[in-house]
Design an enzyme around this catalytic site. Structure first.
Site, PDB file in Angstrom:
ATOM      1  N   ARG A 102       0.874  -1.062  -0.151  1.00  0.00           N
ATOM      2  CA  ARG A 102      -0.019  -0.029  -0.003  1.00  0.00           C
ATOM      3  C   ARG A 102       0.871   1.220  -0.113  1.00  0.00           C
ATOM      4  O   ARG A 102       1.767   1.370   0.821  1.00  0.00           O
ATOM      5  CB  ARG A 102      -0.586  -0.049   1.131  1.00  0.00           C
ATOM      6  CG  ARG A 102      -1.679   1.305   1.626  1.00  0.00           C
ATOM      7  CD  ARG A 102      -2.758   1.177   2.434  1.00  0.00           C
ATOM      8  NE  ARG A 102      -3.963   0.587   1.779  1.00  0.00           N
ATOM      9  CZ  ARG A 102      -4.985   0.595   2.317  1.00  0.00           C
ATOM     10  NH1 ARG A 102      -5.440   1.100   3.362  1.00  0.00           N
ATOM     11  NH2 ARG A 102      -5.952  -0.115   1.979  1.00  0.00           N
ATOM     12  N   HIS A 129      -7.048   1.051  -6.665  1.00  0.00           N
ATOM     13  CA  HIS A 129      -7.323   0.034  -5.559  1.00  0.00           C
ATOM     14  C   HIS A 129      -8.009  -1.250  -6.175  1.00  0.00           C
ATOM     15  O   HIS A 129      -9.207  -1.371  -5.811  1.00  0.00           O
ATOM     16  CB  HIS A 129      -8.406   0.666  -4.552  1.00  0.00           C
ATOM     17  CG  HIS A 129      -8.067   0.082  -3.082  1.00  0.00           C
ATOM     18  ND1 HIS A 129      -7.551  -0.957  -2.862  1.00  0.00           N
ATOM     19  CD2 HIS A 129      -9.071   0.132  -1.759  1.00  0.00           C
ATOM     20  CE1 HIS A 129      -7.829  -1.380  -1.496  1.00  0.00           C
ATOM     21  NE2 HIS A 129      -8.258  -0.586  -1.140  1.00  0.00           N
ATOM     22  N   GLN A 132      -9.899  -3.864  -3.943  1.00  0.00           N
ATOM     23  CA  GLN A 132     -11.371  -3.505  -3.399  1.00  0.00           C
ATOM     24  C   GLN A 132     -12.219  -3.684  -4.733  1.00  0.00           C
ATOM     25  O   GLN A 132     -13.401  -4.379  -4.458  1.00  0.00           O
ATOM     26  CB  GLN A 132     -11.174  -2.022  -3.132  1.00  0.00           C
ATOM     27  CG  GLN A 132     -12.377  -1.447  -2.694  1.00  0.00           C
ATOM     28  CD  GLN A 132     -12.793  -1.955  -1.452  1.00  0.00           C
ATOM     29  OE1 GLN A 132     -12.142  -1.903  -0.399  1.00  0.00           O
ATOM     30  NE2 GLN A 132     -14.051  -2.497  -1.240  1.00  0.00           N
ATOM     31  N   ASP A 224     -17.307   7.032  -1.555  1.00  0.00           N
ATOM     32  CA  ASP A 224     -16.186   7.016  -0.802  1.00  0.00           C
ATOM     33  C   ASP A 224     -15.859   8.193  -0.009  1.00  0.00           C
ATOM     34  O   ASP A 224     -16.316   9.107  -0.326  1.00  0.00           O
ATOM     35  CB  ASP A 224     -14.873   6.428  -1.773  1.00  0.00           C
ATOM     36  CG  ASP A 224     -13.560   6.176  -0.931  1.00  0.00           C
ATOM     37  OD1 ASP A 224     -13.470   5.922   0.479  1.00  0.00           O
ATOM     38  OD2 ASP A 224     -12.508   6.091  -1.440  1.00  0.00           O
ATOM     39  N   CYS A 264     -16.301   1.367   0.224  1.00  0.00           N
ATOM     40  CA  CYS A 264     -15.086   0.531   0.633  1.00  0.00           C
ATOM     41  C   CYS A 264     -14.602   0.448   1.996  1.00  0.00           C
ATOM     42  O   CYS A 264     -14.105  -0.373   2.401  1.00  0.00           O
ATOM     43  CB  CYS A 264     -14.068   0.947  -0.186  1.00  0.00           C
ATOM     44  SG  CYS A 264     -13.334   2.648   0.041  1.00  0.00           S
ATOM     45  N   ARG A 292     -13.462  -8.869   0.797  1.00  0.00           N
ATOM     46  CA  ARG A 292     -12.078  -8.643   0.587  1.00  0.00           C
ATOM     47  C   ARG A 292     -11.345  -9.992   0.811  1.00  0.00           C
ATOM     48  O   ARG A 292     -10.251 -10.422   0.153  1.00  0.00           O
ATOM     49  CB  ARG A 292     -11.530  -7.558   1.544  1.00  0.00           C
ATOM     50  CG  ARG A 292     -12.107  -6.383   1.285  1.00  0.00           C
ATOM     51  CD  ARG A 292     -11.547  -5.631  -0.083  1.00  0.00           C
ATOM     52  NE  ARG A 292     -10.249  -5.381  -0.032  1.00  0.00           N
ATOM     53  CZ  ARG A 292      -9.254  -4.534   0.511  1.00  0.00           C
ATOM     54  NH1 ARG A 292     -10.143  -3.390   0.898  1.00  0.00           N
ATOM     55  NH2 ARG A 292      -8.131  -4.362   0.255  1.00  0.00           N
TER      56      ARG A 292
END
Ligand code: CP
Ligand code: NVA
Length: 307
Positions: A102, A129, A132, A224, A264, A292
């Site tokens: 990340r 992402h 996700q 988001d 998310c 996930r």
């Protein structure tokens, strides 16, 4: 060597295949547990930003499949600061069987992959992402059977999550609409890739500024945070611009009656998403977070070439 840096690096058939594996591994998990296909494998989890879902779901994915994970905090590695990314990548390649990273700059995860002799997974960059997006697609498919012909509407900032959601949606045949304030568009490169993917599948992409227009006919409303990790100094400016883009009961009532609402997470409740919607009958936020685990098991299984 195959990495998992962006969903658009794969063909729609490959993405669909990974999602099929995810759904199978999820069933297997709840029917008594997964087979130890990752035995002897350790995944390094490199974080330059905080995380709950990504960290825990990758760690648990490895454990459920008989492997292990190693968390490396921002302070420990100092990626590109204490040591060059090329050196970190070549050193870790001799210790572990895969890396998830990340990062802030997308180029940093690309650089890790360039030097790695083990698979590298993008666990969120400023650009995208993809892990996700895999869980999001799995969640939508579990609800509607397929993404083909659905209308996926994203309301809010044209950020990393929006980019990966747009790409996976149009790859799998869903129409994608985004409504964002002026000046908060997705990066041009993401739009160009989106246009190519949409042309190939026949799906449509619509860019709007009006959230009400965006959710009309939507089967999925997605939002988001208005301020992503690394943009904290812009918070006040963003909090002033984004309130018309709040996903609340009124906005949800303007969509398809069977709409699901997705985020998310982490959510800034009563900013981009109201409590009544987050905890209401249309919300898919927790199944989505839980997926996930399953989607990433499938990504890992494909990268390790064991399923
Ligand atoms: N959605 C997501 O990636 O959450 P974390 O930042 O907690 O990993
Ligand atoms: N767009 C958010 C997603 C967090 C999972 C961020 O980058 O902070």
């Amino acid at each position: 060597m195959k990495h998992f840096l962006d969903v658009s690096d794969y063909s729609p058939a490959e993405i669909q295949d990974i999602l099929d594996v995810a759904i199978r591994l999820k069933k297997e998990h709840f029917a008594g547990g997964n087979k130890p296909l990752f035995k002897g494998k350790v995944l390094a989890l490199i974080f330059q930003k905080p995380s709950l879902r990504t960290r825990v779901s990758f760690d648990m994915a490895m454990r459920h499949m008989g492997g292990d994970a190693l968390y490396l905090s921002p302070a420990e590695i100092g990626l590109g600061k204490r040591e060059s990314i090329a050196d970190v990548s070549r050193v870790l390649s001799g210790y572990v069987q895969g890396m998830m990273a990340r990062v802030f700059e997308h180029e940093h995860v690309v650089e890790l992959a360039r030097w790695a002799s083990v698979p590298v997974i993008n666990g969120l960059s400023d650009f995208s992402h993809p892990c996700q997006a895999m869980a999001d697609a799995q969640t939508i498919i579990e609800k509607f059977g397929s993404m083909k012909g659905l209308n996926v509407s994203y309301v809010g900032d044209g950020n990393n999550v929006a980019v990966s959601l747009m790409h996976i949606s149009v790859m799998l045949g869903a129409n994608f609409t985004i409504a964002n304030p002026e000046g908060y568009d997705m990066p041009k490169a993401a739009m160009e890739t989106g246009a190519k993917l949409a042309q190939a599948s026949g799906a449509k992409i619509t860019y709007l500024t009006d959230p009400h227009q965006a959710v009309s006919g939507a089967h999925v409303i997605y939002t988001d945070t208005w301020t992503s990790m690394g943009q904290e100094e812009e918070t006040a400016r963003r909090e002033a611009v984004f309130p018309p883009y709040q996903v609340n009961a009124r906005l949800v009532s303007e969509a398809d009656k069977d709409v699901i609402v997705m985020h998310c997470l982490p959510a800034h409740r009563n900013h981009e998403l109201t409590d009544d919607v987050a905890d209401g009958p249309h919300s898919a936020i927790f199944p989505q977070a839980h997926n996930r685990l399953h989607a990433q098991k499938a990504v890992l299984a494909r990268l390790f070439e064991v399923a």
